[in-house]
Design a protein around this motif. Structure first.
Motif, mmCIF file in Angstrom:
data_model
loop_
_atom_site.group_PDB
_atom_site.id
_atom_site.type_symbol
_atom_site.label_atom_id
_atom_site.label_comp_id
_atom_site.label_asym_id
_atom_site.label_seq_id
_atom_site.Cartn_x
_atom_site.Cartn_y
_atom_site.Cartn_z
ATOM 1 N N PHE A 112 0.837 -1.199 0.000
ATOM 2 C CA PHE A 112 0.000 0.000 0.000
ATOM 3 C C PHE A 112 0.869 1.246 0.000
ATOM 4 C CE2 PHE A 112 -2.160 3.417 2.316
ATOM 5 C CZ PHE A 112 -3.390 3.480 1.661
ATOM 6 N N SER A 113 0.539 2.196 -0.873
ATOM 7 C CA SER A 113 1.188 3.508 -0.900
ATOM 8 C C SER A 113 0.109 4.575 -1.032
ATOM 9 C CB SER A 113 2.169 3.620 -2.072
ATOM 10 O OG SER A 113 3.260 2.740 -1.919
ATOM 11 N N ILE A 114 0.401 5.769 -0.536
ATOM 12 C CA ILE A 114 -0.574 6.860 -0.621
ATOM 13 C C ILE A 114 0.150 8.167 -0.894
ATOM 14 C CG2 ILE A 114 -0.613 7.259 1.893
ATOM 15 C CD1 ILE A 114 -3.691 7.769 1.535
ATOM 16 N N ILE A 115 -0.399 8.936 -1.838
ATOM 17 C CA ILE A 115 0.198 10.199 -2.266
ATOM 18 C C ILE A 115 -0.847 11.292 -2.110
ATOM 19 C CG2 ILE A 115 1.113 11.498 -4.233
ATOM 20 C CD1 ILE A 115 1.393 7.728 -4.211
ATOM 21 N N GLY A 116 -0.539 12.335 -1.342
ATOM 22 C CA GLY A 116 -1.480 13.410 -1.105
ATOM 23 C C GLY A 116 -0.970 14.739 -1.628
ATOM 24 N N TYR A 117 -1.861 15.488 -2.250
ATOM 25 C CA TYR A 117 -1.538 16.830 -2.745
ATOM 26 C C TYR A 117 -2.234 17.868 -1.878
ATOM 27 C CZ TYR A 117 -2.269 21.035 -5.603
ATOM 28 O OH TYR A 117 -2.364 22.335 -6.035
ATOM 29 N N SER A 118 -1.465 18.840 -1.374
ATOM 30 C CA SER A 118 -2.004 19.942 -0.584
ATOM 31 C C SER A 118 -2.774 19.387 0.624
ATOM 32 C CB SER A 118 -2.876 20.833 -1.470
ATOM 33 O OG SER A 118 -3.165 22.060 -0.839
ATOM 34 N N LEU A 119 -4.029 19.787 0.816
ATOM 35 C CA LEU A 119 -4.816 19.279 1.937
ATOM 36 C C LEU A 119 -4.903 17.753 1.907
ATOM 37 C CD1 LEU A 119 -6.779 19.919 4.356
ATOM 38 C CD2 LEU A 119 -8.630 19.837 2.650
ATOM 39 N N GLY A 120 -4.825 17.177 0.718
ATOM 40 C CA GLY A 120 -4.887 15.729 0.579
ATOM 41 C C GLY A 120 -3.786 15.011 1.333
ATOM 42 N N GLY A 121 -2.660 15.679 1.545
ATOM 43 C CA GLY A 121 -1.582 15.082 2.328
ATOM 44 C C GLY A 121 -1.951 14.945 3.793
ATOM 45 N N LEU A 122 -2.680 15.939 4.332
ATOM 46 C CA LEU A 122 -3.132 15.881 5.726
ATOM 47 C C LEU A 122 -4.249 14.856 5.887
ATOM 48 C CD1 LEU A 122 -3.185 19.705 6.570
ATOM 49 C CD2 LEU A 122 -1.399 18.042 7.065
ATOM 50 N N ILE A 123 -5.149 14.821 4.911
ATOM 51 C CA ILE A 123 -6.209 13.812 4.937
ATOM 52 C C ILE A 123 -5.586 12.416 4.892
ATOM 53 C CG2 ILE A 123 -8.155 12.852 3.637
ATOM 54 C CD1 ILE A 123 -8.747 15.748 2.705
ATOM 55 N N SER A 124 -4.531 12.264 4.116
ATOM 56 C CA SER A 124 -3.845 10.970 4.003
ATOM 57 C C SER A 124 -3.194 10.576 5.319
ATOM 58 C CB SER A 124 -2.789 11.030 2.896
ATOM 59 O OG SER A 124 -3.382 11.269 1.635
ATOM 60 N N ARG A 125 -2.609 11.546 6.029
ATOM 61 C CA ARG A 125 -1.998 11.242 7.326
ATOM 62 C C ARG A 125 -3.042 10.763 8.328
ATOM 63 N NH1 ARG A 125 1.085 16.381 9.090
ATOM 64 N NH2 ARG A 125 0.808 15.351 11.116
ATOM 65 N N TYR A 126 -4.212 11.382 8.308
ATOM 66 C CA TYR A 126 -5.294 10.936 9.192
ATOM 67 C C TYR A 126 -5.777 9.550 8.777
ATOM 68 C CZ TYR A 126 -9.678 10.876 11.778
ATOM 69 O OH TYR A 126 -10.695 10.532 12.624
ATOM 70 N N THR A 127 -5.940 9.366 7.476
ATOM 71 C CA THR A 127 -6.462 8.106 6.937
ATOM 72 C C THR A 127 -5.614 6.911 7.343
ATOM 73 O OG1 THR A 127 -7.485 9.198 5.030
ATOM 74 C CG2 THR A 127 -6.960 6.856 4.790
ATOM 75 N N ILE A 128 -4.293 7.031 7.203
ATOM 76 C CA ILE A 128 -3.440 5.887 7.527
ATOM 77 C C ILE A 128 -3.466 5.591 9.028
ATOM 78 C CG2 ILE A 128 -1.966 6.195 5.507
ATOM 79 C CD1 ILE A 128 0.155 7.423 7.377
ATOM 80 N N GLY A 129 -3.725 6.617 9.834
ATOM 81 C CA GLY A 129 -3.853 6.399 11.274
ATOM 82 C C GLY A 129 -5.052 5.526 11.601
ATOM 83 N N ILE A 130 -6.186 5.821 10.957
ATOM 84 C CA ILE A 130 -7.394 5.027 11.181
ATOM 85 C C ILE A 130 -7.202 3.609 10.635
ATOM 86 C CG2 ILE A 130 -9.868 4.849 10.734
ATOM 87 C CD1 ILE A 130 -9.003 7.155 12.630
ATOM 88 N N LEU A 131 -6.585 3.494 9.464
ATOM 89 C CA LEU A 131 -6.315 2.170 8.896
ATOM 90 C C LEU A 131 -5.407 1.366 9.831
ATOM 91 C CD1 LEU A 131 -5.743 3.064 5.128
ATOM 92 C CD2 LEU A 131 -7.716 1.866 6.104
ATOM 93 N N TYR A 132 -4.410 2.039 10.390
ATOM 94 C CA TYR A 132 -3.494 1.395 11.346
ATOM 95 C C TYR A 132 -4.265 0.892 12.566
ATOM 96 C CZ TYR A 132 0.299 1.107 14.829
ATOM 97 O OH TYR A 132 1.165 0.687 15.817
ATOM 98 N N GLN A 133 -5.159 1.726 13.062
ATOM 99 C CA GLN A 133 -5.967 1.376 14.233
ATOM 100 C C GLN A 133 -6.850 0.155 13.954
ATOM 101 O OE1 GLN A 133 -9.209 4.118 15.355
ATOM 102 N NE2 GLN A 133 -8.315 4.171 17.410
ATOM 103 N N GLN A 134 -7.298 0.046 12.718
ATOM 104 C CA GLN A 134 -8.187 -1.058 12.337
ATOM 105 C C GLN A 134 -7.423 -2.333 11.978
ATOM 106 O OE1 GLN A 134 -10.710 0.414 9.181
ATOM 107 N NE2 GLN A 134 -11.806 1.836 10.512
ATOM 108 N N GLY A 135 -6.079 -2.294 12.035
ATOM 109 C CA GLY A 135 -5.284 -3.475 11.726
ATOM 110 C C GLY A 135 -5.025 -3.685 10.246
ATOM 111 N N PHE A 136 -5.247 -2.649 9.452
ATOM 112 C CA PHE A 136 -5.089 -2.739 8.000
ATOM 113 C C PHE A 136 -3.681 -3.176 7.601
ATOM 114 C CE2 PHE A 136 -4.204 -0.720 3.852
ATOM 115 C CZ PHE A 136 -5.301 -1.108 3.096
ATOM 116 N N PHE A 137 -2.679 -2.699 8.348
ATOM 117 C CA PHE A 137 -1.286 -2.951 7.958
ATOM 118 C C PHE A 137 -0.700 -4.242 8.557
ATOM 119 C CE2 PHE A 137 -1.633 1.785 7.669
ATOM 120 C CZ PHE A 137 -1.563 1.840 6.281
ATOM 121 N N LYS A 138 -1.542 -5.040 9.196
ATOM 122 C CA LYS A 138 -1.049 -6.310 9.723
ATOM 123 C C LYS A 138 -0.721 -7.285 8.594
ATOM 124 C CE LYS A 138 -3.275 -6.128 14.273
ATOM 125 N NZ LYS A 138 -4.294 -6.739 15.176
ATOM 126 N N ASN A 139 -1.497 -7.191 7.515
ATOM 127 C CA ASN A 139 -1.297 -8.087 6.376
ATOM 128 C C ASN A 139 -0.943 -7.349 5.094
ATOM 129 O OD1 ASN A 139 -2.051 -10.504 7.873
ATOM 130 N ND2 ASN A 139 -4.154 -9.708 7.797
#
Length: 429
Positions: free
Chosen positions: A84-111
Motif C-alpha cells: 500500500f502507498s498513498i500520495i497526497g496533494y495539498s490538503l490531501g496530504g493531511l487527509i492521508s496522514r489521518y487516513t493511515i492512522g485510522i487504517l493502522y488502528q483497524q489493523g489494515f497494515f497487519k497483512n
C-alpha cells in the motif's frame, strides 16, 4: 486454478476544493510507468465542497473508499492486496496522514505492507502565522471562519480529542497517526521553495525557517538531471550590488504594479468579495451543518454516519483561486524577515555562511530567522521531524507553483519535470 495475484494499491488524494481531475496528469504518467505493477485509486470521496468538512471527516470518507476498493479487488479470491502507498496533494496530504492512522488502528497494515507515503505542497504545520500585523490576524480569523472545520484545523484553532488542535494530535509519537507514518518504508515530501503563496516552503517541508524568503542572497545548486529540484543552498559571501539601471528598472516595474493594483482593485475586489460571500460562505455554512449531523450520528453508533454520495462536483478555476486566496492571503502580508525566535532543533545547522547545506533532510539553520508560528505548530514541527523524511525542494518559475507542482491543469506545464522525477525516481514498486 489460477495463481494468486499480489496487488500494490496506490492511492492519490487531491487538495482543498479539488477533485480527481486535479491529479489526472500525475496519475496518467504514473500509470504509464507503473501500471503493470500497481492498482491505482484516484480518490473521489472528498470532491469539491466536501473538503470543507475537516481532516478527520474527510479522512473517514477516504478510509471507507479505500476499504471498498480493497474489497472489490479481493472479491476475486485469486487477488490479494499486499502492498500500500498513498500520495497526497495539498490538503490531501493531511487527509492521508489521518487516513493511515485510522487504517493502522483497524489493523489494515497487519497483512498489507505500507511502502510509500508522499506529499506534494502539503501544509504539514498548517497555515497559521503569528505576525503582529492586525490585517494578518484578521485574515487568520477569516480563514478559520469561512472554510468551516477545515479552516479551523489549518489555523490551529480547532479542538480535537483532548481539546487540542488535530494537527498537533496527529504529530504526537504516541498517537496512531504518527505510528502509522513510522510504519511506511519511505516518507517523501515535495515542497515549493518559491511562488507558492498557498503552502509556503516552511510548512510544506516541515521546517522552522524559510531560507528562500531572501532568494537572491542564496547560491543554489540544482539536480543535474532534474533542474527544477534544489539539491543544496549556501549564503552568498558577497551579495552582488544592483546597478543603477537595474534599480531604475525595478522601480519602474514596482510603480507599474502599484498602478495596476490601484486601477484594478475597485473593479476586481467587489467581484471577489461577492464570490467569497456567495460561494465560500454558503459552502462553509452547509459544511458545518453536514459535520454536525455526521458527528451526531457517530454518537448514535450508526456506522459513522457517512454518506455514500461522494459527490463528483467540479469547480471552476475562479472558485479554486478564491478559496486559496481567502485561506492564504496572509502569506502575502508576512514580513520578509520574521522576528527571530529560539530554535527548537539542533539538526542540520550550518554556522559557516559559505557552507553548502543539503536540502534532502532540511529542518532549520541558525543563518536564518525562524518563521513566527504558534506553540502548537512548534510542537508539531519537533514531533514530525523525529521521523526521517526525504525532502525534495522544488523551484518552479511559475506564477502559481502550488498548482503547477502537480500540473493541476494542462496549461501549467512547469511541473512536468517534477512529476517525471516522482514517477521515475521517487516511487518504489
Amino acid at each position: 486454478m489460477s495463481s494468486s495475484k499480489e496487488i500494490h494499491l496506490v492511492v492519490f488524494s487531491h487538495g482543498l476544493w479539488g477533485n480527481p481531475g486535479h491529479l489526472q496528469y500525475l496519475v496518467e504518467q504514473f500509470e504509464a510507468k507503473h501500471g503493470d505493477y500497481v492498482q491505482i485509486l484516484n480518490a473521489k470521496s472528498n470532491s469539491s465542497k466536501y473538503t470543507y468538512d475537516g481532516i478527520n471527516v474527510c479522512g473517514d470518507r477516504l478510509v471507507e473508499e479505500i476499504l471498498a476498493e480493497v474489497k472489490s479487488l479481493q472479491d476475486n479470491t485469486s487477488n490479494k492486496v499486499t502492498k500500500f502507498s498513498i500520495i497526497g496533494y495539498s490538503l490531501g496530504g493531511l487527509i492521508s496522514r489521518y487516513t493511515i492512522g485510522i487504517l493502522y488502528q483497524q489493523g489494515f497494515f497487519k497483512n498489507i505492507e505500507p511502502i510509500l507515503f508522499a506529499t506534494f505542497a502539503t501544509p504539514h504545520l498548517g497555515i497559521r502565522r503569528e505576525d503582529s500585523k492586525l490585517l494578518a490576524k484578521l485574515v487568520n480569523w477569516i480563514s478559520s471562519t469561512l472554510l468551516s472545520q477545515t479552516g479551523e484545523q489549518l489555523t490551529f484553532v480547532d479542538k480535537y480529542e483532548g481539546n487540542e488542535p488535530i494537527l498537533l494530535t496527529m504529530s504526537r509519537p504516541d498517537q496512531i497517526f504518527f505510528k502509522a507514518l513510522s510504519e511506511f518504508k519511505y516518507r517523501k515530501i515535495y515542497a515549493n521553495s518559491r511562488n507558492d503563496r498557498t503552502v509556503p516552503f516552511w510548512t510544506a517541508a516541515i521546517s522552522e525557517i524559510d531560507p528562500f524568503e531572501n532568494f537572491d542572497e542564496l547560491e543554489i545548486v540544482t539536480n543535474e538531471k532534474f533542474q527544477d529540484i534544489i539539491e543544496s543552498i549556501s549564503k552568498l559571501e558577497n551579495i552582488p550590488k544592483i546597478s543603477f539601471n537595474q534599480k531604475l528598472t525595478n522601480t519602474i516595474k514596482g510603480v507599474l504594479r502599484y498602478m495596476l493594483v490601484v486601477i484594478a482593485t475597485p473593479i476586481l475586489l467587489p467581484l471577489w468579495i461577492i464570490l467569497v460571500l456567495s460561494t465560500i460562505t454558503f459552502q462553509g455554512i452547509m459544511s458545518r451543518r453536514r459535520v454536525r449531523k455526521i458527528l451526531a450520528m457517530k454518537v448514535k453508533n450508526s456506522n459513522n454516519g457517512l454518506s455514500n454520495d461522494f459527490g463528483t462536483v467540479g469547480s471552476t478555476s475562479l472558485e479554486e483561486d478564491a478559496v486559496e486566496t481567502a485561506m492564504n492571503i496572509k502569506n502575502f502580508l508576512a514580513p520578509s524577515s520574521p522576528t527571530t525566535q529560539k530554535s527548537l532543533s539542533n539538526s542540520n545547522l550550518f554556522e559557516d555562511a559559505s557552507a553548502s547545506t543539503p536540502m534532502s533532510e532540511f529542518t532549520t539553520s541558525s543563518q536564518f530567522p525562524c518563521v513566527r508560528v504558534c506553540q502548537a505548530q512548534c510542537e508539531a514541527f519537533s514531533n514530525l521531524n523525529k521521523l526521517k523524511w526525504e525532502k525534495i525542494v522544488v523551484f518552479l518559475d511559475a506564477f502559481n507553483a502550488h498548482a503547477a507542482i502537480v500540473m493541476r491543469n494542462r496549461l501549467q506545464t512547469k511541473g512536468k519535470e517534477i512529476i517525471k522525477h516522482f514517477v521515475e525516481e521517487a516511487f518504489i514498486v
